[in-house]
Design a protein around this motif. Structure first.
Motif, mmCIF file in Angstrom:
data_model
loop_
_atom_site.group_PDB
_atom_site.id
_atom_site.type_symbol
_atom_site.label_atom_id
_atom_site.label_comp_id
_atom_site.label_asym_id
_atom_site.label_seq_id
_atom_site.Cartn_x
_atom_site.Cartn_y
_atom_site.Cartn_z
ATOM 1 N N VAL A 79 0.993 -1.289 0.249
ATOM 2 C CA VAL A 79 -0.071 -0.070 -0.851
ATOM 3 C C VAL A 79 0.944 1.457 0.204
ATOM 4 C CG1 VAL A 79 -1.624 1.253 1.116
ATOM 5 C CG2 VAL A 79 -2.108 -1.508 1.248
ATOM 6 N N ALA A 80 1.856 1.353 0.510
ATOM 7 C CA ALA A 80 2.526 2.477 1.210
ATOM 8 C C ALA A 80 3.497 2.557 -0.336
ATOM 9 C CB ALA A 80 3.829 2.254 2.033
ATOM 10 N N PHE A 81 3.765 1.561 -1.001
ATOM 11 C CA PHE A 81 3.936 2.169 -2.730
ATOM 12 C C PHE A 81 3.117 2.177 -3.603
ATOM 13 C CE2 PHE A 81 4.474 0.069 -7.006
ATOM 14 C CZ PHE A 81 6.244 0.143 -7.539
ATOM 15 N N LEU A 82 2.280 2.020 -3.896
ATOM 16 C CA LEU A 82 1.301 2.352 -4.429
ATOM 17 C C LEU A 82 0.731 3.843 -4.007
ATOM 18 C CD1 LEU A 82 -1.602 -0.454 -4.009
ATOM 19 C CD2 LEU A 82 -0.624 0.402 -6.177
ATOM 20 N N HIS A 83 1.142 4.324 -2.928
ATOM 21 C CA HIS A 83 0.422 6.102 -2.530
ATOM 22 C C HIS A 83 1.571 6.390 -3.233
ATOM 23 C CE1 HIS A 83 -2.997 5.600 0.014
ATOM 24 N NE2 HIS A 83 -2.785 4.837 -0.045
ATOM 25 N N GLU A 84 2.620 5.930 -3.285
ATOM 26 C CA GLU A 84 4.484 6.710 -3.842
ATOM 27 C C GLU A 84 4.024 6.701 -5.403
ATOM 28 O OE1 GLU A 84 7.456 4.188 -2.472
ATOM 29 O OE2 GLU A 84 8.184 5.690 -1.718
ATOM 30 N N VAL A 85 2.990 5.831 -5.550
ATOM 31 C CA VAL A 85 2.843 5.612 -7.265
ATOM 32 C C VAL A 85 2.382 6.677 -7.899
ATOM 33 C CG1 VAL A 85 1.905 4.282 -8.967
ATOM 34 C CG2 VAL A 85 3.982 4.032 -7.398
ATOM 35 N N PHE A 88 3.683 10.113 -7.853
ATOM 36 C CA PHE A 88 4.156 10.557 -9.322
ATOM 37 C C PHE A 88 3.769 10.136 -10.206
ATOM 38 C CE2 PHE A 88 6.996 8.420 -12.881
ATOM 39 C CZ PHE A 88 7.893 8.994 -12.564
ATOM 40 N N LEU A 89 2.230 9.763 -10.358
ATOM 41 C CA LEU A 89 1.763 10.098 -11.657
ATOM 42 C C LEU A 89 0.517 11.158 -11.559
ATOM 43 C CD1 LEU A 89 -0.996 6.157 -11.220
ATOM 44 C CD2 LEU A 89 1.465 6.686 -12.543
ATOM 45 N N HIS A 91 1.828 14.068 -9.917
ATOM 46 C CA HIS A 91 3.553 15.217 -10.067
ATOM 47 C C HIS A 91 3.656 15.139 -11.341
ATOM 48 C CE1 HIS A 91 6.660 17.809 -8.906
ATOM 49 N NE2 HIS A 91 7.398 17.059 -9.785
ATOM 50 N N PHE A 92 3.504 14.101 -12.608
ATOM 51 C CA PHE A 92 4.227 13.897 -14.020
ATOM 52 C C PHE A 92 2.530 14.003 -14.837
ATOM 53 C CE2 PHE A 92 8.003 13.073 -11.843
ATOM 54 C CZ PHE A 92 8.465 13.413 -12.565
ATOM 55 N N ASN A 93 1.296 14.476 -14.625
ATOM 56 C CA ASN A 93 0.029 14.102 -15.081
ATOM 57 C C ASN A 93 -0.113 12.726 -15.947
ATOM 58 O OD1 ASN A 93 -1.939 15.203 -15.751
ATOM 59 N ND2 ASN A 93 -1.610 15.912 -17.227
ATOM 60 N N VAL A 94 0.350 11.322 -15.217
ATOM 61 C CA VAL A 94 0.769 10.376 -16.225
ATOM 62 C C VAL A 94 -1.059 9.791 -16.257
ATOM 63 C CG1 VAL A 94 1.588 8.148 -16.277
ATOM 64 C CG2 VAL A 94 2.664 9.905 -15.320
ATOM 65 N N PRO A 95 -1.704 9.750 -17.413
ATOM 66 C CA PRO A 95 -2.806 9.453 -17.076
ATOM 67 C C PRO A 95 -3.159 7.726 -17.950
ATOM 68 C CG PRO A 95 -1.588 9.877 -19.841
ATOM 69 C CD PRO A 95 -0.922 10.102 -18.649
ATOM 70 N N LEU A 96 -2.050 7.064 -17.506
ATOM 71 C CA LEU A 96 -1.843 5.107 -17.928
ATOM 72 C C LEU A 96 -1.145 4.363 -17.157
ATOM 73 C CD1 LEU A 96 -2.722 2.866 -19.251
ATOM 74 C CD2 LEU A 96 -1.323 3.472 -21.203
#
Length: 279
Positions: A79-85, A88-89, A91-96
């Motif tokens: 879960v901690a990793f998913l929150h980091e992801v 990241f998503l 911050h960089f406006n990642v759609p996928l």
């Protein structure tokens, strides 16, 4: 920071690999449209590599393809990793954000993508974990069909299993066309029938890559060679079925001259244009 958006029109992309970093930085506009990153390789990275990521992200939209979530694993999701992801998503406006329909951990990380049993129990198990991941991420997740060489148990075929997971989890599919071909040879099914049977509305992107011909009946997915003609043909059929989706050319090692990768990207562009013109 300014982050460009993925265009709704078809596009071609490359993986942000450190072995390609200087070529990607020097590439003129138009060689590729987006870059794919494995978030676990870039979260928290500083120094020259972190600066290069930020600079490239200001020029190109990013897509994320994970390596270590282990959606089919038995250990609780990280879960901690998913929150980091998610950070990241955002911050960089990642759609996928996509991950593999497999598992890669048990008591620790196994450093390989291992096949799931094609059973109803596995469908329910994986789908529940995908739903949990989507809730934490605050967005839909796409899963990728993987190549596999041993089948732990198959109460259903790969197509039935894949569709069942997509429906039960209500998630999307990142269609790896090379993996469809590799698995069709190794496990004896019709790749065209596989494409025809996938839920069309679930496909949000595609991967294409090279493979190694071990024999007429054994193909190895390597990401270390150029794409073979039979896979280009299958990609064209995938576009006819699902539309000209954004497509990544996967190359992870054994990098050729960058011009050779650009030439392969141009093949993808040509196939996409042909499909758009048909439409």
């Amino acid at each position: 920071m300014h982050t460009p958006n993925l265009s709704p029109k078809p596009g071609v992309g490359l993986g942000l690999r450190r072995g390609l970093l200087s070529d990607l930085q020097a590439a003129p506009a138009g060689d590729f449209d987006f870059l794919e990153v494995a978030p676990e390789n870039w979260i928290g990275i500083g120094g020259a590599h972190g600066a290069a990521l930020r600079a490239l992200a200001e020029r190109y939209p990013l897509s994320c393809h994970g390596l270590s979530l282990s959606l089919g694993g038995s250990a609780p999701l990280d879960v901690a990793f998913l929150h980091e992801v998610r950070g990241f998503l955002d911050h960089f406006n990642v759609p996928l954000y996509s991950e593999h329909l497999s598992y890669c951990s048990d008591d620790g990380h196994l450093y390989d993508l291992l096949p799931l049993p094609f059973t109803e129990e596995a469908v329910q198990h994986v789908a529940a974990r995908i739903r949990q991941a989507q809730d934490i991420l605050g967005r839909r997740l796409a899963v990728e069909n993987v190549s596999y060489y041993a089948a732990p148990r198959q109460d259903m075929d790969e197509l039935t299993f894949t569709n069942a997971v997509l429906r039960e989890a209500d998630c999307d599919l990142l269609l790896d066309v090379n993996n469809v071909y590799v698995n069709s040879i190794n496990h004896g099914f019709d790749p065209q029938a596989f494409l025809a049977g996938i839920d069309a509305g679930r496909v949000v992107g595609m991967h294409v890559a090279g493979h190694f011909d071990q024999s007429d009946t054994l193909k190895i997915d390597t990401h270390g060679a150029s794409v073979k003609p039979v896979v280009w043909s299958l990609l064209s059929e995938a576009y006819a079925r699902f539309g000209a989706q954004p497509t990544l050319l996967e190359r992870d090692f054994n990098f050729p001259a960058f011009s050779e990768l650009v030439a392969e990207l141009q093949i993808i562009r040509g196939l996409q244009a042909a499909e758009v013109n048909r439409g």
